[in-house]
Design a protein around this motif. Structure first.
Motif, short mmCIF file in Angstrom:
data_model
loop_
_atom_site.label_atom_id
_atom_site.label_comp_id
_atom_site.label_asym_id
_atom_site.label_seq_id
_atom_site.Cartn_x
_atom_site.Cartn_y
_atom_site.Cartn_z
N LEU A 1 -5.36 13.93 -3.47
CA LEU A 1 -4.83 14.73 -2.37
C LEU A 1 -3.93 15.87 -2.86
O LEU A 1 -4.01 16.98 -2.31
N THR B 1 0.13 9.66 -5.25
CA THR B 1 0.44 11.08 -5.02
C THR B 1 1.34 11.63 -6.13
O THR B 1 1.18 12.78 -6.55
N PHE C 1 0.18 4.06 -2.79
CA PHE C 1 -0.16 5.44 -2.42
C PHE C 1 0.93 6.42 -2.86
O PHE C 1 0.64 7.56 -3.21
N GLY D 1 3.05 10.04 0.17
CA GLY D 1 2.13 8.96 -0.16
C GLY D 1 2.56 7.65 0.45
O GLY D 1 1.73 6.88 0.95
N TYR E 1 0.82 -1.21 0.00
CA TYR E 1 0.00 0.00 0.00
C TYR E 1 0.85 1.27 0.00
O TYR E 1 0.44 2.29 -0.55
N TRP F 1 -8.49 7.69 -4.44
CA TRP F 1 -8.66 8.66 -3.35
C TRP F 1 -7.39 9.46 -3.10
O TRP F 1 -7.42 10.69 -3.03
N VAL F 2 -6.28 8.76 -2.96
CA VAL F 2 -5.01 9.43 -2.63
C VAL F 2 -4.52 10.28 -3.80
O VAL F 2 -3.88 11.31 -3.59
N CYS F 3 -4.85 9.88 -5.01
CA CYS F 3 -4.42 10.64 -6.19
C CYS F 3 -4.97 12.06 -6.18
O CYS F 3 -4.36 12.97 -6.76
N ILE G 1 1.53 7.48 4.05
CA ILE G 1 0.11 7.17 4.30
C ILE G 1 -0.09 5.67 4.40
O ILE G 1 -0.76 5.16 5.29
N GLY H 1 -8.25 3.05 -3.26
CA GLY H 1 -7.33 3.90 -2.51
C GLY H 1 -6.44 4.72 -3.41
O GLY H 1 -6.11 5.88 -3.10
#
Length: 298
Positions: free
Chosen positions: A191, A51, A47, A77, A43, A187-189, A80, A184
Motif C-alpha cells: 500500500l 505499512t 498490518f 496500518g 492483525y 498485501w498491506v506492505c 486497517i 495480509g
C-alpha cells in the motif's frame, strides 16, 4: 471463533416465477467479540508492521530515515486491522475496535515509561526546523495511533452495508484467519508503494503543467504503475475468492490453492513491486527547474 453464517435469511422476488419468493441465506458476522478483540490486536500489529516495512522499502538506502512518515504508516496500518476486527465482530463492534486500539497505544506508553531516562535524546527528525526528542516522537505516535484506531473502530462497525466486500470476508472460514495474516502482510506492505506512486503522478503532473519542457518527458508514463496497482487489486481479490468461496475455480482444492498462490505470490509479491518500483524510479528522474532536487520526492 465461530465462522459459520448464522441462520438469517432474506426473501428475493423470482421474476421467472411471478408471485414466488426465493429464500437465500445471508452471510452474517461470525466472530465472537472476545475472539474479534484478539484478532484486532494481532492483525493491527501485523498490518502496522507491514505499512512501516513498505515505507522503509521505499528508502532502501536509508531505511532508518523518515521516522515521522513511518510513524504515520504504522498508525494507518494499525487502523486497517482494527477496522477489519470491528467489521467481523458479531456483537459489540465499536467496543472491539476501541479495545483493540488501546493494545498498541498501551505498548507505546509502556515504552515511553521505560525510556524515561532518554526522554530528551534527539532522534534525528525535525518538524519545521524543530528537532524532535524521543519523548515527543513516542507521544506523537501514541496519539496518532489512538485517533486512527478510534476512527477505524467506527468506520469498521458502520461499513457493513458494503455487501461486495463484507460478504466475501464473512465467508472466510475461521481457521484461515490463523494464517491469512501472512498473506495480509504482503498485501498491506504494498500500500505505501501504491500511495507513493499516486503522489508522484499527481505532483509531477502539476509540476509539468507549468514546465512545458517536461510535457514530452519519457519519465511521465502511466503504464507500469497502472499494471502494478491493478495487479495488487486483482491479486487480493483472487486470493480472497479462493479462500472464501468453496465453489470457486471449479470447487477443486488444488486449483483454489494454485489461484491463491498466483494472486498473492505472483501478482501481489512480484508483479506489483516490480512494476511500481520501475515507474517510481522513472518519475523520480524527472528534473526540477534550475537543477534542484525534485520537491515531490520525499
Amino acid at each position: 471463533m465461530e465462522n459459520e453464517p448464522s441462520e438469517e435469511y432474506e426473501s428475493t422476488y423470482d421474476e421467472a416465477d411471478a408471485g414466488e419468493y426465493v429464500v437465500t441465506p445471508l452471510p452474517t458476522a461470525h466472530m465472537h467479540f472476545a475472539a474479534a478483540f484478539l484478532f484486532g490486536a494481532w492483525y493491527s500489529t501485523i498490518f502496522a508492521s507491514a505499512t512501516t516495512t513498505g515505507v522503509k522499502y521505499l528508502y532502501r538506502e536509508t531505511p532508518d530515515a523518515h521516522g515521522l512518515l513511518a510513524s504515520v504508516a504504522w498508525a494507518l496500518g494499525s487502523g486497517i486491522g482494527i477496522a477489519l476486527a470491528s467489521r467481523l465482530s458479531k456483537t459489540h463492534r465499536v467496543a472491539v475496535g476501541i479495545c483493540s486500539t488501546f493494545v498498541p497505544v498501551s505498548v507505546w506508553i509502556a515504552l515511553l515509561f521505560f525510556m524515561r531516562a532518554d526522554f530528551d535524546k534527539p532522534i534525528g527528525e525535525s518538524v519545521f526546523g524543530h528537532p524532535l526528542s524521543a519523548r515527543q516522537a513516542i507521544i506523537f505516535l501514541s496519539s496518532l495511533t489512538l485517533v486512527v484506531g478510534l476512527a477505524s473502530s467506527f468506520l469498521g462497525a458502520t461499513s457493513r452495508n458494503d455487501e461486495e466486500l463484507t460478504d466475501q470476508l464473512l465467508l472466510i472460514p475461521s481457521r484461515h484467519w490463523l494464517w491469512l495474516w501472512i498473506a495480509g502482510f504482503v498485501w498491506v506492505c504494498e500500500l505505501p508503494h501504491v500511495a507513493y506512486y499516486c503522489w508522484l503522478q499527481v505532483a509531477t503532473a502539476l509540476y509539468a503543467i507549468i514546465h512545458p519542457s517536461l510535457w514530452f518527458s519519457s519519465g511521465s508514463g502511466l503504464f507500469f504503475g497502472t499494471i502494478g496497482t491493478v495487479a495488487l487489486l486483482f491479486g487480493v481479490q483472487m486470493s480472497l475468492k479462493a479462500v472464501s468461496d468453496k465453489s470457486s475455480y471449479g470447487g477443486v482444492v488444488w486449483k483454489r490453492v494454485l489461484m491463491f498462490l498466483v494472486g498473492t505470490v505472483v501478482l501481489a509479491s512480484l508483479v506489483t513491486p516490480f512494476s511500481l518500483n520501475l515507474e517510481i524510479d522513472r518519475l523520480k528522474d524527472i528534473p526540477a527547474s534550475l537543477g534542484a532536487h525534485p520537491w515531490w520526492v520525499l
